[in-house]
Every structure is written in structure tokens, then in C-alpha cells.
Motif scaffolding. Structure first.
Motif, PDB file in Angstrom:
ATOM      1  N   ASP A 143       0.828  -1.211   0.000  1.00 35.91           N
ATOM      2  CA  ASP A 143       0.000   0.000   0.000  1.00 35.91           C
ATOM      3  C   ASP A 143       0.861   1.258   0.000  1.00 35.91           C
ATOM      4  OD1 ASP A 143      -2.269  -1.527   0.003  1.00 35.91           O
ATOM      5  OD2 ASP A 143      -2.597  -1.402   2.169  1.00 35.91           O
ATOM      6  N   ILE A 144       1.952   1.235   0.748  1.00 32.07           N
ATOM      7  CA  ILE A 144       2.830   2.408   0.791  1.00 32.07           C
ATOM      8  C   ILE A 144       3.495   2.622  -0.564  1.00 32.07           C
ATOM      9  CG2 ILE A 144       4.884   3.404   1.864  1.00 32.07           C
ATOM     10  CD1 ILE A 144       4.140   1.912   4.419  1.00 32.07           C
ATOM     11  N   HIS A 145       3.979   1.540  -1.178  1.00 28.92           N
ATOM     12  CA  HIS A 145       4.575   1.662  -2.507  1.00 28.92           C
ATOM     13  C   HIS A 145       3.542   2.153  -3.523  1.00 28.92           C
ATOM     14  CE1 HIS A 145       8.564   0.079  -1.777  1.00 28.92           C
ATOM     15  NE2 HIS A 145       8.064  -0.961  -1.127  1.00 28.92           N
ATOM     16  N   TYR A 146       2.335   1.629  -3.430  1.00 28.55           N
ATOM     17  CA  TYR A 146       1.287   2.040  -4.377  1.00 28.55           C
ATOM     18  C   TYR A 146       0.968   3.524  -4.221  1.00 28.55           C
ATOM     19  CZ  TYR A 146      -3.335   2.701  -6.376  1.00 28.55           C
ATOM     20  OH  TYR A 146      -4.402   3.196  -7.091  1.00 28.55           O
ATOM     21  N   PHE A 173       5.155   1.343  -8.416  1.00 31.58           N
ATOM     22  CA  PHE A 173       4.087   0.387  -8.739  1.00 31.58           C
ATOM     23  C   PHE A 173       4.646  -1.029  -8.875  1.00 31.58           C
ATOM     24  CE2 PHE A 173       1.724   4.135 -10.809  1.00 31.58           C
ATOM     25  CZ  PHE A 173       1.010   4.383  -9.645  1.00 31.58           C
ATOM     26  N   GLU A 174       5.797  -1.145  -9.513  1.00 33.07           N
ATOM     27  CA  GLU A 174       6.418  -2.468  -9.661  1.00 33.07           C
ATOM     28  C   GLU A 174       6.847  -3.022  -8.296  1.00 33.07           C
ATOM     29  OE1 GLU A 174       6.591  -4.417 -12.110  1.00 33.07           O
ATOM     30  OE2 GLU A 174       6.327  -3.242 -13.934  1.00 33.07           O
ATOM     31  N   ARG A 175       7.328  -2.166  -7.430  1.00 32.81           N
ATOM     32  CA  ARG A 175       7.702  -2.624  -6.089  1.00 32.81           C
ATOM     33  C   ARG A 175       6.469  -3.018  -5.284  1.00 32.81           C
ATOM     34  NH1 ARG A 175      12.563   1.732  -4.585  1.00 32.81           N
ATOM     35  NH2 ARG A 175      14.211   0.601  -5.719  1.00 32.81           N
ATOM     36  N   SER A 176       5.358  -2.339  -5.526  1.00 34.45           N
ATOM     37  CA  SER A 176       4.112  -2.738  -4.880  1.00 34.45           C
ATOM     38  C   SER A 176       3.711  -4.133  -5.324  1.00 34.45           C
ATOM     39  CB  SER A 176       3.003  -1.737  -5.216  1.00 34.45           C
ATOM     40  OG  SER A 176       1.768  -2.125  -4.648  1.00 34.45           O
ATOM     41  N   ARG A 177       3.831  -4.385  -6.620  1.00 35.45           N
ATOM     42  CA  ARG A 177       3.572  -5.730  -7.146  1.00 35.45           C
ATOM     43  C   ARG A 177       4.486  -6.750  -6.482  1.00 35.45           C
ATOM     44  NH1 ARG A 177       3.484  -5.797 -13.697  1.00 35.45           N
ATOM     45  NH2 ARG A 177       1.218  -5.774 -14.078  1.00 35.45           N
ATOM     46  N   ARG A 178       5.784  -6.426  -6.409  1.00 38.26           N
ATOM     47  CA  ARG A 178       6.769  -7.343  -5.855  1.00 38.26           C
ATOM     48  C   ARG A 178       6.452  -7.654  -4.388  1.00 38.26           C
ATOM     49  NH1 ARG A 178      12.157  -8.231  -7.400  1.00 38.26           N
ATOM     50  NH2 ARG A 178      11.318  -7.964  -9.498  1.00 38.26           N
ATOM     51  N   GLU A 203      15.547  -6.969 -12.247  1.00 36.02           N
ATOM     52  CA  GLU A 203      14.794  -6.047 -13.095  1.00 36.02           C
ATOM     53  C   GLU A 203      14.872  -4.645 -12.508  1.00 36.02           C
ATOM     54  OE1 GLU A 203      11.340  -8.588 -15.234  1.00 36.02           O
ATOM     55  OE2 GLU A 203      11.019  -8.198 -13.099  1.00 36.02           O
ATOM     56  N   ALA A 204      14.849  -3.670 -13.373  1.00 37.52           N
ATOM     57  CA  ALA A 204      14.996  -2.288 -12.943  1.00 37.52           C
ATOM     58  C   ALA A 204      14.132  -1.389 -13.814  1.00 37.52           C
ATOM     59  CB  ALA A 204      16.467  -1.861 -13.025  1.00 37.52           C
ATOM     60  N   VAL A 205      14.037  -0.137 -13.393  1.00 42.25           N
ATOM     61  CA  VAL A 205      13.264   0.869 -14.125  1.00 42.25           C
ATOM     62  C   VAL A 205      14.167   2.068 -14.379  1.00 42.25           C
ATOM     63  CG1 VAL A 205      11.290   2.442 -14.033  1.00 42.25           C
ATOM     64  CG2 VAL A 205      11.064   0.120 -13.139  1.00 42.25           C
ATOM     65  N   GLY A 221      21.319   5.799 -13.335  1.00 44.75           N
ATOM     66  CA  GLY A 221      20.171   6.088 -14.193  1.00 44.75           C
ATOM     67  C   GLY A 221      19.055   5.069 -14.090  1.00 44.75           C
ATOM     68  N   VAL A 222      19.297   3.965 -13.377  1.00 37.67           N
ATOM     69  CA  VAL A 222      18.258   2.959 -13.198  1.00 37.67           C
ATOM     70  C   VAL A 222      18.133   2.616 -11.714  1.00 37.67           C
ATOM     71  CG1 VAL A 222      18.625   1.952 -15.483  1.00 37.67           C
ATOM     72  CG2 VAL A 222      19.882   1.035 -13.531  1.00 37.67           C
ATOM     73  N   ALA A 223      16.969   2.105 -11.336  1.00 34.58           N
ATOM     74  CA  ALA A 223      16.742   1.676  -9.948  1.00 34.58           C
ATOM     75  C   ALA A 223      16.124   0.295  -9.986  1.00 34.58           C
ATOM     76  CB  ALA A 223      15.822   2.650  -9.221  1.00 34.58           C
ATOM     77  N   GLU A 224      16.708  -0.626  -9.236  1.00 31.04           N
ATOM     78  CA  GLU A 224      16.199  -1.996  -9.228  1.00 31.04           C
ATOM     79  C   GLU A 224      14.869  -2.078  -8.502  1.00 31.04           C
ATOM     80  OE1 GLU A 224      18.541  -5.393  -8.472  1.00 31.04           O
ATOM     81  OE2 GLU A 224      20.385  -4.546  -9.282  1.00 31.04           O
ATOM     82  N   ILE A 225      14.017  -2.940  -9.013  1.00 29.47           N
ATOM     83  CA  ILE A 225      12.674  -3.108  -8.433  1.00 29.47           C
ATOM     84  C   ILE A 225      12.794  -3.852  -7.103  1.00 29.47           C
ATOM     85  CG2 ILE A 225      10.432  -4.208  -8.792  1.00 29.47           C
ATOM     86  CD1 ILE A 225      10.903  -3.794 -11.802  1.00 29.47           C
TER      87      ILE A 225
END
Length: 249
Positions: free
Chosen positions: A58-61, A80-85, A189-191, A245-249
Motif C-alpha cells: 500500500d505504501i509503494h502504491y 508500482f512495480e515494487r508494490s507488485r513485488r 529487473e529495474a526501471v 540512471g536505473v533503480a532496481e525493483i
């Protein structure tokens, strides 16, 4: 320990910990700030919770919706991807994630080589469901085996049979759970979060730029060296980009 050291330790511990009540209050305050469209204050509240170890879906979302409202597509998709994870799911999460991706500049063309079988199986199954299935069958098998020792001889054979069947049934889910853990630990995976991320042919600043990508694009980190990481796009294209430039999920 000196008095000054004790004070410093107490101060640091106080800054690094929230009680459940304090965390809930901060979460509510951040939500109220979001409803008032005070996105900077809302974001600060959610990020404080995450930095202190409160990292539920919920916090990630909510952090993702805050970033999305501010137009920060990279960090919105990341949240959002971290919320999924973390186990988050539902139409609101998918809708907001789809909205963020629709605003991305990059439209990756082409298809990547087919993923290995194990990764496809993991992608097609729910890690939480697999974990509960394994735990449930294993505990049930253990309970029946304990019952075997409680029952009198001549009346306990059925408990051994049922326990053995349940134990056998837990093996596939256990193997699948191990596959989920292995993929989670080895597949990074990263964004993309940088405004413009240049991917080069080699991990050197003077190397030729192979392509550029922009915030919100989901990539895979294949390896890293120094301040560079080798990223793979969804279509299989690879290049070396700066780690920041990227952050891992």
C-alpha cells in the motif's frame, strides 16, 4: 559508554524507528496530504516510512500515485512495480501502471528471444500462492505423521498413508517455490529513472552510444562493472548505462 555517546545512540535509534502507531499516523497524514494535492508532503511521508522499514504494497502504491501526479514517470513505475513485488494487486494498481506506461516516450519495437523455461514457469505462477500451497501441504503432512505416533498400533496405518501422500504432494510446490526464490535472486529487473539514459557499446564514457531510453522503461540488469550496468531492453537490445540512471525493483 559516555553520556554523550549514549545520547547520540538514543537519538539515532529514535530517528530510525517508528512504533506501529506512529507509522500508521504518518501514513494517514501522507494520505491526507495527497488528497489535498500537497504531493511534496505526501511523498516525503511515504518515503520516510519506506526508509524506516515500513515497505508494504500500500505504501509503494500510494507513493507511485504521488509520483504519477507529479509527472515523475520513472519513479511512479518503480513504485508500482515494487508494490507488485511486495504482493500488491488489483485493478487500481494495474490501471495506474498502465497509465504511467502509456505516457512513456519509449515504444520498444521488436521481440526478445524466448525466456528460459524456468523463468516462463515462474512468470506464469504466483509466488505467494506457491508458498502457501507448499506450507499448507507440508504442515498437513507433518500433522498426519504426528498423528501416526499418537494412534494405537493397528489403527494408524491410514495416517501414515495420508501423511506420505501429502508429503509427496508438497514436493512439486516446494520445487516451484525454490525456482521462484532462485529467479528472484538472480533475475534483476529495474526501471529507468534518468531523464535520458544513454546506453553505450562498452562500459566507458568515450564508448559509442548505442541507444537512448527514458523514464519508466522496465529493463533487465545483466551485469555491472564500476559505475556502469549492462541493461537489456524488452526486445533484447543491450547496452552499458550509468548505474545511477536505473533503480532496481
Amino acid at each position: 559508554m559516555s553520556a554523550i555517546t549514549a545520547i547520540l545512540v538514543a537519538t539515532l535509534l529514535g530517528q530510525a524507528y517508528y512504533s506501529p502507531e506512529e507509522a500508521q499516523l504518518l501514513f494517514q497524514q501522507a494520505n491526507e496530504s495527497f488528497l489535498k494535492q500537497d504531493y511534496a508532503t505526501a511523498r516525503e511521508g511515504y518515503e520516510k516510512l519506506l526508509s524506516r522499514g515500513f515497505g508494504g504494497p500500500d505504501i509503494h502504491y500510494n507513493l507511485g500515485t504521488t509520483y504519477l501526479s507529479q509527472g515523475d514517470l520513472g519513479r511512479a513505475v518503480l513504485a508500482f512495480e515494487r508494490s507488485r513485488r511486495a504482493g500488491g494487486e488489483g485493478p487500481d494498481l494495474e490501471a495506474n501502471l498502465a497509465t504511467a506506461r502509456a505516457r512513456q516516450l519509449d515504444k520498444v519495437v521488436g521481440t526478445a528471444p524466448e525466456e528460459p523455461f524456468l523463468q516462463r514457469v515462474v512468470a506464469a505462477t504466483s509466488g505467494n500462492l506457491v508458498a502457501w500451497l507448499f506450507l499448507g501441504t507440508w504442515l498437513a503432512a507433518f500433522a498426519f505423521l504426528l498423528l501416526f505416533f499418537v494412534l494405537r498400533p493397528g489403527r494408524r496405518a491410514w495416517a501414515a498413508v495420508v501423511g506420505g501422500l501429502l508429503l509427496t504432494a508438497s514436493l512439486p510446490s516446494g520445487a516451484l517455490l525454490a525456482a521462484h526464490v532462485w529467479v528472484h535472486e538472480t533475475l534483476h529487473e529495474a526501471v529507468v529513472i534518468a531523464p535520458t539514459l544513454r546506453a553505450r557499446e562498452f562500459p566507458k564514457e568515450e564508448a559509442k552510444v548505442a541507444f537512448e531510453v527514458h523514464p519508466g522503461l522496465k529493463v533487465r540488469v545483466m551485469e555491472e562493472t564500476g559505475r556502469y550496468v549492462r541493461i537489456r531492453l524488452p526486445n533484447g537490445l543491450e547496452g552499458w548505462a550509468e548505474r545511477e540512471g536505473v533503480a532496481e525493483i
